[in-house]
Enzyme design. Structure first.
Site, mmCIF file in Angstrom:
data_model
loop_
_atom_site.group_PDB
_atom_site.id
_atom_site.type_symbol
_atom_site.label_atom_id
_atom_site.label_comp_id
_atom_site.label_asym_id
_atom_site.label_seq_id
_atom_site.Cartn_x
_atom_site.Cartn_y
_atom_site.Cartn_z
ATOM 1 N N ARG A 159 0.829 -1.228 0.000
ATOM 2 C CA ARG A 159 0.000 0.000 0.000
ATOM 3 C C ARG A 159 0.856 1.268 0.000
ATOM 4 N NH1 ARG A 159 -1.877 -3.665 -1.214
ATOM 5 N NH2 ARG A 159 -3.514 -4.869 -0.243
ATOM 6 N N SER A 208 -10.269 -0.325 3.415
ATOM 7 C CA SER A 208 -9.546 -0.536 4.676
ATOM 8 C C SER A 208 -9.181 0.795 5.305
ATOM 9 C CB SER A 208 -8.263 -1.331 4.430
ATOM 10 O OG SER A 208 -8.586 -2.620 3.994
ATOM 11 N N GLU A 279 -4.471 3.593 6.285
ATOM 12 C CA GLU A 279 -4.304 3.327 4.848
ATOM 13 C C GLU A 279 -5.055 4.397 4.061
ATOM 14 O OE1 GLU A 279 -4.748 -0.759 3.569
ATOM 15 O OE2 GLU A 279 -5.775 -0.115 1.742
HETATM 16 C C1 LIG Z 1 -15.490 -1.675 -0.816
HETATM 17 C C2 LIG Z 1 -14.025 -1.355 -1.001
HETATM 18 C C3 LIG Z 1 -13.113 -2.396 -1.141
HETATM 19 C C4 LIG Z 1 -11.753 -2.113 -1.300
HETATM 20 N N1 LIG Z 1 -10.881 -3.166 -1.431
HETATM 21 C C5 LIG Z 1 -9.569 -2.916 -1.599
HETATM 22 C C6 LIG Z 1 -8.634 -3.988 -1.757
HETATM 23 O O1 LIG Z 1 -8.980 -5.156 -1.775
HETATM 24 N N2 LIG Z 1 -7.330 -3.674 -1.905
HETATM 25 C C7 LIG Z 1 -6.879 -2.396 -1.912
HETATM 26 O O2 LIG Z 1 -5.668 -2.165 -2.048
HETATM 27 N N3 LIG Z 1 -7.739 -1.352 -1.761
HETATM 28 C C8 LIG Z 1 -9.069 -1.578 -1.612
HETATM 29 N N4 LIG Z 1 -9.940 -0.528 -1.474
HETATM 30 C C9 LIG Z 1 -9.415 0.850 -1.412
HETATM 31 C C10 LIG Z 1 -9.361 1.575 -2.760
HETATM 32 O O3 LIG Z 1 -10.337 1.072 -3.642
HETATM 33 C C11 LIG Z 1 -7.976 1.494 -3.408
HETATM 34 O O4 LIG Z 1 -6.990 2.068 -2.586
HETATM 35 C C12 LIG Z 1 -7.946 2.193 -4.770
HETATM 36 O O5 LIG Z 1 -6.724 1.913 -5.397
HETATM 37 C C13 LIG Z 1 -8.142 3.701 -4.655
HETATM 38 O O6 LIG Z 1 -8.326 4.189 -5.973
HETATM 39 P P1 LIG Z 1 -9.130 5.536 -6.262
HETATM 40 O O7 LIG Z 1 -9.032 5.790 -7.691
HETATM 41 O O8 LIG Z 1 -10.502 5.446 -5.688
HETATM 42 O O9 LIG Z 1 -8.250 6.574 -5.458
HETATM 43 P P2 LIG Z 1 -8.751 7.714 -4.462
HETATM 44 O O10 LIG Z 1 -9.379 7.049 -3.270
HETATM 45 O O11 LIG Z 1 -9.529 8.717 -5.185
HETATM 46 O O12 LIG Z 1 -7.358 8.317 -4.015
HETATM 47 C C14 LIG Z 1 -6.448 7.548 -3.233
HETATM 48 C C15 LIG Z 1 -5.058 8.188 -3.354
HETATM 49 O O13 LIG Z 1 -4.625 8.046 -4.711
HETATM 50 C C16 LIG Z 1 -4.300 9.323 -5.245
HETATM 51 N N5 LIG Z 1 -4.636 9.318 -6.668
HETATM 52 C C17 LIG Z 1 -5.798 8.963 -7.255
HETATM 53 N N6 LIG Z 1 -5.697 9.077 -8.594
HETATM 54 C C18 LIG Z 1 -4.449 9.519 -8.854
HETATM 55 C C19 LIG Z 1 -3.723 9.839 -10.040
HETATM 56 N N7 LIG Z 1 -4.266 9.731 -11.263
HETATM 57 N N8 LIG Z 1 -2.454 10.294 -9.915
HETATM 58 C C20 LIG Z 1 -1.869 10.408 -8.699
HETATM 59 N N9 LIG Z 1 -2.490 10.119 -7.547
HETATM 60 C C21 LIG Z 1 -3.765 9.671 -7.627
HETATM 61 C C22 LIG Z 1 -5.147 10.314 -4.445
HETATM 62 O O14 LIG Z 1 -4.583 11.601 -4.490
HETATM 63 C C23 LIG Z 1 -5.078 9.677 -3.071
HETATM 64 O O15 LIG Z 1 -3.867 10.008 -2.432
HETATM 65 C C24 LIG Z 1 -11.300 -0.784 -1.309
HETATM 66 C C25 LIG Z 1 -12.236 0.268 -1.188
HETATM 67 C C26 LIG Z 1 -13.588 -0.002 -1.027
HETATM 68 C C27 LIG Z 1 -14.551 1.137 -0.891
#
Ligand SMILES: Cc1cc2nc3c(=O)[nH]c(=O)nc-3n(C[C@H](O)[C@H](O)[C@H](O)COP(=O)(O)OP(=O)(O)OC[C@H]3O[C@@H](n4cnc5c(N)ncnc54)[C@H](O)[C@@H]3O)c2cc1C
Length: 291
Positions: A159, A208, A279
């Site tokens: 992560r 998480s 996280e």
């Molecule tokens: C129901 C559920 C289940 C999940 N299961 C998992 C799992 O199994 N494993 C896991 O690792 N995570 C899980 N997650 C967490 C999440 O989905 C991941 O961390 C995912 O990768 C976040 O992506 P996002 O696009 O939504 O990022 P955001 O939540 O929008 O942002 C997260 C971070 O990424 C940065 N970011 C986003 N896009 C960019 C970009 N283009 N360039 C630079 N930085 C960027 C943001 O600035 C922020 O710091 C889960 C979440 C939910 C709600």
């Protein structure tokens, strides 16, 4: 185009958070460069939101230019054994593309509701895989220009990546392996069923809350042992299904969620001597109190 005071609650899966002082949805590399230049000229911080699925945004809002990649920067196309995708491409779209192209290795993302950029930034992972295993290279863009970086240059680990604030994952190239579409489909169905039986996938959460610590118990089990399931602060509640999830039980604010995180962290420390590290990414003026 730069908009003002755009409410971010609708861009987070928890459904909380105040407005971005400035907001823009660049649809290609030129528009992204122009938005970054606009911010640099004014000394304005830049943040990116993907699907907001691991994000807690301050109720007071964010004094920055918040970007959400769109258009060409949110599409995905399979070519040979590669997937070329924009940083804003939802993982569900990418999975669809690779399945159609009979490319495997991406199945682990099926229950992660994020985008490509969020996946790289967080080195998101599940079921023994993560982005470090599939990322060939990512194009990072900031005010100083654009640079390709490999997974090892990004120092992807549990992560974690070494992306700096203001650096945007604009596009990526993923390296995948040939796999029959039917095999991919059945693996995905199996993983999703497994996920639904253990996590509150139908509730508003941000995934998480804490990383798993270096301890025999995972964060969820530690918080469960602390008796925190269903513990509430305002409208935020520790999930009755999995204690490392916070649900928006109706009218939660980000302040409620943060207070609940602080309480959970305090109790985990008192009972197990473990310092849980969050996280979920905090955006805006949000900070957990020291233990
Ligand atoms: C129901 C559920 C289940 C999940 N299961 C998992 C799992 O199994 N494993 C896991 O690792 N995570 C899980 N997650 C967490 C999440 O989905 C991941 O961390 C995912 O990768 C976040 O992506 P996002 O696009 O939504 O990022 P955001 O939540 O929008 O942002 C997260 C971070 O990424 C940065 N970011 C986003 N896009 C960019 C970009 N283009 N360039 C630079 N930085 C960027 C943001 O600035 C922020 O710091 C889960 C979440 C939910 C709600």
């Amino acid at each position: 185009m730069i908009e003002e005071d755009v409410l971010l609650a609708r861009f987070t899966t928890l459904g909380t958070g105040g407005p971005a002082r400035w907001f823009s949805k660049p649809g290609n590399l030129d528009q992204l460069a122009a938005a970054l230049e606009w911010a640099a000229e004014r000394n304005v911080h830049v943040s990116v939101v993907g699907l907001g699925s691991n994000l807690l945004v301050a109720d007071e809002g964010v004094d920055a230019l918040v970007l959400r990649l769109a258009g060409e920067l949110a599409t995905a196309v399979a070519e040979g054994d590669r997937l070329l995708a924009g940083g804003g491409a939802p993982l569900a779209v990418c999975l669809h593309r690779v399945r159609e192209a009979s490319l495997g290795g991406f199945e682990f993302t099926c229950a992660i509701p994020g985008t490509v950029g969020g996946g790289v930034k967080m080195n998101a992972g599940a079921y023994g895989s993560d982005w470090s295993q599939i990322l060939e290279r990512a194009l990072l863009v900031d005010a100083d220009g654009a640079h390709w970086r490999t997974a090892s240059e990004l120092e992807l680990s549990y992560r974690h990546s070494n992306l700096r604030p203001g650096q945007v994952v604009a596009t990526v190239e993923l390296r995948l392996v040939a796999r029959p579409e039917a095999e991919i489909k059945s693996r995905v169905a199996e993983l999703i069923a497994q996920r639904k039986s253990t996590q509150p996938t139908n509730k508003r959460t941000f995934g998480s809350v804490f990383k798993n610590p270096d301890h025999e118990l995972g964060a969820g089990r530690i918080l469960e042992e602390c008796g925190l399931k269903q513990h509430r602060v305002g409208g935020a509640m520790i999930s009755p299904m999995h204690a490392n999830f916070i649900e928006n039980a109706g009218d939660a604010t980000s302040a409620d969620a943060l207070a609940l995180m602080a309480e959970a962290r305090r109790r985990a420390y008192e009972r197990f001597g473990v310092e849980l590290e969050h996280e979920v990414q905090l955006l805006g003026d949000l900070e957990l109190p020291p233990l």
